[in-house]
Design a protein around this motif. Structure first.
Motif, PDB file in Angstrom:
ATOM      1  N   SER A 163    -138.798  -5.684  11.990  1.00  0.00           N
ATOM      2  CA  SER A 163    -138.917  -6.802  11.056  1.00  0.00           C
ATOM      3  C   SER A 163    -139.029  -8.146  11.749  1.00  0.00           C
ATOM      4  CB  SER A 163    -137.716  -6.818  10.111  1.00  0.00           C
ATOM      5  OG  SER A 163    -136.521  -7.064  10.844  1.00  0.00           O
ATOM      6  N   GLY A 164    -138.451  -8.262  12.942  1.00  0.00           N
ATOM      7  CA  GLY A 164    -138.458  -9.538  13.644  1.00  0.00           C
ATOM      8  C   GLY A 164    -137.449 -10.542  13.118  1.00  0.00           C
ATOM      9  N   GLU A 165    -136.671 -10.172  12.108  1.00  0.00           N
ATOM     10  CA  GLU A 165    -135.685 -11.081  11.531  1.00  0.00           C
ATOM     11  C   GLU A 165    -134.338 -10.890  12.220  1.00  0.00           C
ATOM     12  OE1 GLU A 165    -135.493 -10.488   7.372  1.00  0.00           O
ATOM     13  OE2 GLU A 165    -137.618 -10.923   7.009  1.00  0.00           O
ATOM     14  N   THR A 166    -133.602 -11.970  12.329  1.00  0.00           N
ATOM     15  CA  THR A 166    -132.280 -11.938  12.942  1.00  0.00           C
ATOM     16  C   THR A 166    -131.222 -12.250  11.894  1.00  0.00           C
ATOM     17  OG1 THR A 166    -132.455 -14.264  13.584  1.00  0.00           O
ATOM     18  CG2 THR A 166    -133.163 -12.609  15.198  1.00  0.00           C
ATOM     19  N   PRO A 167    -130.039 -11.661  12.000  1.00  0.00           N
ATOM     20  CA  PRO A 167    -128.981 -11.946  11.023  1.00  0.00           C
ATOM     21  C   PRO A 167    -128.440 -13.357  11.191  1.00  0.00           C
ATOM     22  CG  PRO A 167    -128.153 -10.539  12.772  1.00  0.00           C
ATOM     23  CD  PRO A 167    -129.624 -10.663  13.000  1.00  0.00           C
ATOM     24  N   ALA A 168    -127.836 -13.860  10.145  1.00  0.00           N
ATOM     25  CA  ALA A 168    -127.262 -15.207  10.149  1.00  0.00           C
ATOM     26  C   ALA A 168    -125.753 -15.121   9.995  1.00  0.00           C
ATOM     27  CB  ALA A 168    -127.861 -16.044   9.019  1.00  0.00           C
ATOM     28  N   LEU A 169    -125.072 -16.105  10.560  1.00  0.00           N
ATOM     29  CA  LEU A 169    -123.618 -16.186  10.464  1.00  0.00           C
ATOM     30  C   LEU A 169    -123.241 -16.976   9.220  1.00  0.00           C
ATOM     31  CD1 LEU A 169    -120.939 -15.522  11.996  1.00  0.00           C
ATOM     32  CD2 LEU A 169    -121.080 -17.843  12.931  1.00  0.00           C
ATOM     33  N   GLN A 170    -122.427 -16.363   8.388  1.00  0.00           N
ATOM     34  CA  GLN A 170    -121.971 -16.991   7.152  1.00  0.00           C
ATOM     35  C   GLN A 170    -120.488 -17.292   7.284  1.00  0.00           C
ATOM     36  OE1 GLN A 170    -122.918 -14.618   3.765  1.00  0.00           O
ATOM     37  NE2 GLN A 170    -122.434 -16.199   2.260  1.00  0.00           N
ATOM     38  N   VAL A 171    -120.082 -18.526   7.008  1.00  0.00           N
ATOM     39  CA  VAL A 171    -118.696 -18.952   7.177  1.00  0.00           C
ATOM     40  C   VAL A 171    -118.102 -19.223   5.799  1.00  0.00           C
ATOM     41  CG1 VAL A 171    -117.132 -20.605   8.229  1.00  0.00           C
ATOM     42  CG2 VAL A 171    -119.216 -19.935   9.433  1.00  0.00           C
ATOM     43  N   LEU A 172    -116.964 -18.566   5.525  1.00  0.00           N
ATOM     44  CA  LEU A 172    -116.290 -18.702   4.239  1.00  0.00           C
ATOM     45  C   LEU A 172    -114.875 -19.217   4.451  1.00  0.00           C
ATOM     46  CD1 LEU A 172    -117.143 -15.169   2.808  1.00  0.00           C
ATOM     47  CD2 LEU A 172    -118.435 -17.263   2.400  1.00  0.00           C
ATOM     48  N   PRO A 173    -114.398 -20.070   3.572  1.00  0.00           N
ATOM     49  CA  PRO A 173    -112.959 -20.404   3.634  1.00  0.00           C
ATOM     50  C   PRO A 173    -112.141 -19.198   3.206  1.00  0.00           C
ATOM     51  CG  PRO A 173    -113.989 -21.414   1.706  1.00  0.00           C
ATOM     52  CD  PRO A 173    -115.099 -20.810   2.512  1.00  0.00           C
ATOM     53  N   PHE A 174    -111.085 -18.910   3.935  1.00  0.00           N
ATOM     54  CA  PHE A 174    -110.233 -17.755   3.647  1.00  0.00           C
ATOM     55  C   PHE A 174    -108.794 -18.195   3.841  1.00  0.00           C
ATOM     56  CE2 PHE A 174    -108.737 -13.328   4.098  1.00  0.00           C
ATOM     57  CZ  PHE A 174    -109.444 -12.755   3.052  1.00  0.00           C
ATOM     58  N   ALA A 175    -108.148 -18.464   2.718  1.00  0.00           N
ATOM     59  CA  ALA A 175    -106.810 -19.042   2.756  1.00  0.00           C
ATOM     60  C   ALA A 175    -105.772 -18.013   2.349  1.00  0.00           C
ATOM     61  CB  ALA A 175    -106.752 -20.268   1.838  1.00  0.00           C
ATOM     62  N   ASP A 176    -104.512 -18.452   2.342  1.00  0.00           N
ATOM     63  CA  ASP A 176    -103.404 -17.579   1.939  1.00  0.00           C
ATOM     64  C   ASP A 176    -103.619 -17.095   0.513  1.00  0.00           C
ATOM     65  OD1 ASP A 176    -102.383 -18.209   4.371  1.00  0.00           O
ATOM     66  OD2 ASP A 176    -100.908 -19.650   3.644  1.00  0.00           O
ATOM     67  N   GLY A 177    -103.440 -15.800   0.311  1.00  0.00           N
ATOM     68  CA  GLY A 177    -103.609 -15.200  -1.002  1.00  0.00           C
ATOM     69  C   GLY A 177    -105.004 -14.659  -1.262  1.00  0.00           C
ATOM     70  N   ASP A 178    -105.985 -15.026  -0.436  1.00  0.00           N
ATOM     71  CA  ASP A 178    -107.341 -14.496  -0.602  1.00  0.00           C
ATOM     72  C   ASP A 178    -107.401 -13.044  -0.123  1.00  0.00           C
ATOM     73  OD1 ASP A 178    -108.061 -16.932  -1.568  1.00  0.00           O
ATOM     74  OD2 ASP A 178    -109.143 -17.579   0.224  1.00  0.00           O
ATOM     75  N   GLN A 179    -108.318 -12.294  -0.717  1.00  0.00           N
ATOM     76  CA  GLN A 179    -108.520 -10.900  -0.337  1.00  0.00           C
ATOM     77  C   GLN A 179    -110.011 -10.630  -0.191  1.00  0.00           C
ATOM     78  OE1 GLN A 179    -106.267  -7.941  -2.513  1.00  0.00           O
ATOM     79  NE2 GLN A 179    -104.855  -9.460  -3.325  1.00  0.00           N
ATOM     80  N   LEU A 180    -110.352  -9.711   0.708  1.00  0.00           N
ATOM     81  CA  LEU A 180    -111.749  -9.331   0.912  1.00  0.00           C
ATOM     82  C   LEU A 180    -111.834  -7.817   0.953  1.00  0.00           C
ATOM     83  CD1 LEU A 180    -114.574 -10.651   1.497  1.00  0.00           C
ATOM     84  CD2 LEU A 180    -114.178 -10.021   3.889  1.00  0.00           C
ATOM     85  N   LEU A 181    -112.694  -7.248   0.110  1.00  0.00           N
ATOM     86  CA  LEU A 181    -112.906  -5.805   0.052  1.00  0.00           C
ATOM     87  C   LEU A 181    -114.271  -5.483   0.620  1.00  0.00           C
ATOM     88  CD1 LEU A 181    -111.970  -2.970  -0.929  1.00  0.00           C
ATOM     89  CD2 LEU A 181    -113.212  -3.439  -3.049  1.00  0.00           C
ATOM     90  N   LEU A 182    -114.289  -4.647   1.648  1.00  0.00           N
ATOM     91  CA  LEU A 182    -115.527  -4.126   2.215  1.00  0.00           C
ATOM     92  C   LEU A 182    -115.601  -2.641   1.876  1.00  0.00           C
ATOM     93  CD1 LEU A 182    -114.143  -6.216   4.558  1.00  0.00           C
ATOM     94  CD2 LEU A 182    -116.498  -6.029   5.363  1.00  0.00           C
ATOM     95  N   TYR A 183    -116.812  -2.139   1.659  1.00  0.00           N
ATOM     96  CA  TYR A 183    -116.981  -0.787   1.146  1.00  0.00           C
ATOM     97  C   TYR A 183    -118.348  -0.271   1.550  1.00  0.00           C
ATOM     98  CZ  TYR A 183    -119.478  -3.620  -2.256  1.00  0.00           C
ATOM     99  OH  TYR A 183    -120.342  -4.518  -2.833  1.00  0.00           O
ATOM    100  N   THR A 184    -118.582   1.009   1.296  1.00  0.00           N
ATOM    101  CA  THR A 184    -119.889   1.611   1.544  1.00  0.00           C
ATOM    102  C   THR A 184    -120.530   2.011   0.224  1.00  0.00           C
ATOM    103  OG1 THR A 184    -118.871   3.786   1.870  1.00  0.00           O
ATOM    104  CG2 THR A 184    -119.194   2.420   3.824  1.00  0.00           C
TER     105      THR A 184
END
Length: 378
Positions: free
Chosen positions: A277-298
C-alpha cells in the motif's frame, strides 16, 4: 491451580464409572425385571446386549466385561426359567451377547487410548499457549489489567489471536492483534509478532519504531497474502495514551461511563502489507486520566453471531458491565458473549481491559476518626 482442579473433577466420574458401571447394570436389571413380570422367557434376552453396549461409552474394558458377564449369566437364568424349547436358541443368543461384549470391550479400550492421546495433546497446547501468551499480572505500572482469551479450537486451546503487555523504560506498552488464518501457521505468525514486540518495546523509545520493527520482520517472513491486524499502545506516564492502529478494530474508551470507539485519525494497512500500500501508520495521542478504561479486542468478539445472525453488541455490553474492577467487567463480557452465540465460539476471541484506578481523595485534616499529630508540651 484452578485448572488443575477442574481437570481433577473431569476425571473422577470416569474412574467411578469404570469401577462401578451403575447405569448399564440398572438397565440390565430392568430388562430382567420386565421379563420376570411378563414371564416371556427368551423374548427379552437379546436386549440384554444393550448393557455392555452402553458400558462401552462410559466405562473401561473391565467394566464392559463385568456387565457382559452379568448379562450372560442372567440370560442363561432367564432361558432355563422360561423353559426354552430349543437349547440352540439360547446358545445363539448367548453367543451373540458374548460377541457384543468383546466388541464393546475393544471399543472401550480404543476410546480410552484416544482420550489419553487427546489429553496429552491438550497439555502440550496449554504449555505452548502459556509460552506464547504469557500471563499478564492484575497490576502493571499504574494500570489494573484483565485478559480473557478463548480459542475457537476448544480442544487445542490456542489460536491466532495475540496479546502482550510489558513494562519498559519508556512506560507500559501493549499489543492486541489477529493473525489472518487459523491453525499452526497462524500460531507461528503470532509467536513471531509477540517476540519482536517484546524485544522492540524495550529497545525503541518511539512507539512508531516498535511498529516499524514488527513490520520489517513480517515482511521478511510472511507470504504475500498473509498479514496481521493489530493495535499497539503505549503509556509514557504523562497522562497520555499513544495508540497506533494497523487495520484493527478500534479500541473502546470508557470515560465517565460513556463508551467511545477510538477511531484512527488516519487509517493504516495491517502489519505485513505496508509494502503493497505504501501507507504508514500514524501515532494517535489520547488523554488517559484516573478512572478511564480502554478495551482492546479481536474480531472474534464483534463478529460473533447468534441464531438470528446478529452480531454481538460489544459497546453496549461494555456500557452495561463497566465497573472499577476490570476482571469482573471482562468476565461478564465473556459470559455474555458465550450466551449470545449459544456457548460455542466459531473464531478466536480476545479481550484486554486496562484502567487507571480512580484516586480516592484524602480525608480532610482534622476530620472525625483521623489521628492528630502529637504536640510537644511547652
Amino acid at each position: 491451580m484452578s485448572e488443575a482442579l477442574h481437570h481433577g473433577r473431569d476425571h473422577w466420574p470416569r474412574r467411578l464409572g469404570a469401577a462401578a458401571p451403575v447405569l448399564p447394570i440398572l438397565i440390565v436389571s430392568a430388562l430382567v425385571f420386565f421379563d420376570l413380570i411378563g414371564g416371556s422367557g427368551m423374548t427379552w434376552v437379546p436386549l440384554l446386549a444393550t448393557g455392555p453396549a452402553l458400558a462401552a461409552t462410559t466405562c473401561g474394558p473391565r467394566g464392559v466385561l463385568y456387565v457382559g458377564l452379568l448379562a450372560a449369566a442372567l440370560s442363561v437364568t432367564l432361558g432355563i426359567r422360561g423353559g426354552a424349547a430349543d437349547a440352540s436358541e439360547l446358545a445363539v443368543a448367548l453367543a451373540a451377547l458374548l460377541v457384543v461384549t468383546l466388541a464393546c470391550a475393544l471399543t472401550s479400550a480404543l476410546r480410552g487410548r484416544r482420550e489419553r492421546v487427546l489429553a496429552a495433546v491438550r497439555s502440550v497446547a496449554e504449555a505452548a499457549q502459556h509460552a506464547l501468551l504469557q500471563p499478564i499480572p492484575a497490576t502493571v505500572g499504574p494500570f489494573r489489567v484483565a485478559v480473557r482469551y478463548s480459542a475457537a479450537a476448544a480442544e487445542a486451546r490456542i489460536g491466532g489471536d495475540l496479546y502482550a503487555l510489558v513494562s519498559t523504560p519508556y512506560g507500559v506498552r501493549l499489543i492486541v492483534g489477529d493473525v489472518r488464518g487459523k491453525g499452526l501457521p497462524a500460531v507461528g505468525t503470532a509467536a513471531l509478532v509477540l517476540g519482536v514486540f517484546r524485544e522492540a518495546a524495550h529497545d525503541e523509545p518511539d512507539l512508531l519504531a516498535v511498529v516499524a520493527r514488527i513490520e520489517r520482520s513480517l515482511a521478511r517472513n510472511l507470504g504475500s497474502d498473509d498479514f496481521v491486524t493489530a493495535v499497539v499502545a503505549g503509556y509514557p506516564g504523562d497522562g497520555q495514551l499513544e495508540v497506533v492502529n494497523c487495520g484493527h478494530a478500534p479500541p473502546l474508551l470508557v470515560r465517565d461511563s460513556v463508551v467511545v470507539p477510538v477511531e484512527p485519525d488516519r487509517p493504516a494497512p495491517p502489519l505485513g502489507l505496508r509494502t503493497l500500500s505504501g501507507e504508514t501508520p500514524a501515532l494517535q495521542v489520547l488523554p488517559f486520566a484516573d478512572g478511564d478504561q480502554l478495551l482492546l479486542y479481536t474480531d472474534g468478539v464483534t463478529e460473533a453471531r447468534n441464531r438470528d445472525r446478529e452480531f454481538y453488541p460489544l459497546a453496549e455490553g461494555l456500557a452495561r458491565h463497566t465497573c472499577d474492577e476490570p476482571s469482573r467487567t471482562v468476565t461478564a463480557l465473556h459470559d455474555e458473549l458465550l450466551n449470545h452465540v449459544g456457548g460455542q465460539l466459531h473464531d478466536d476471541a480476545a479481550l484486554l481491559l486496562l484502567c487507571i484506578p480512580p484516586q480516592v481523595p484524602a480525608p480532610a485534616s482534622g476530620a472525625r476518626g483521623t489521628a492528630r499529630p502529637a504536640t510537644t508540651p511547652r
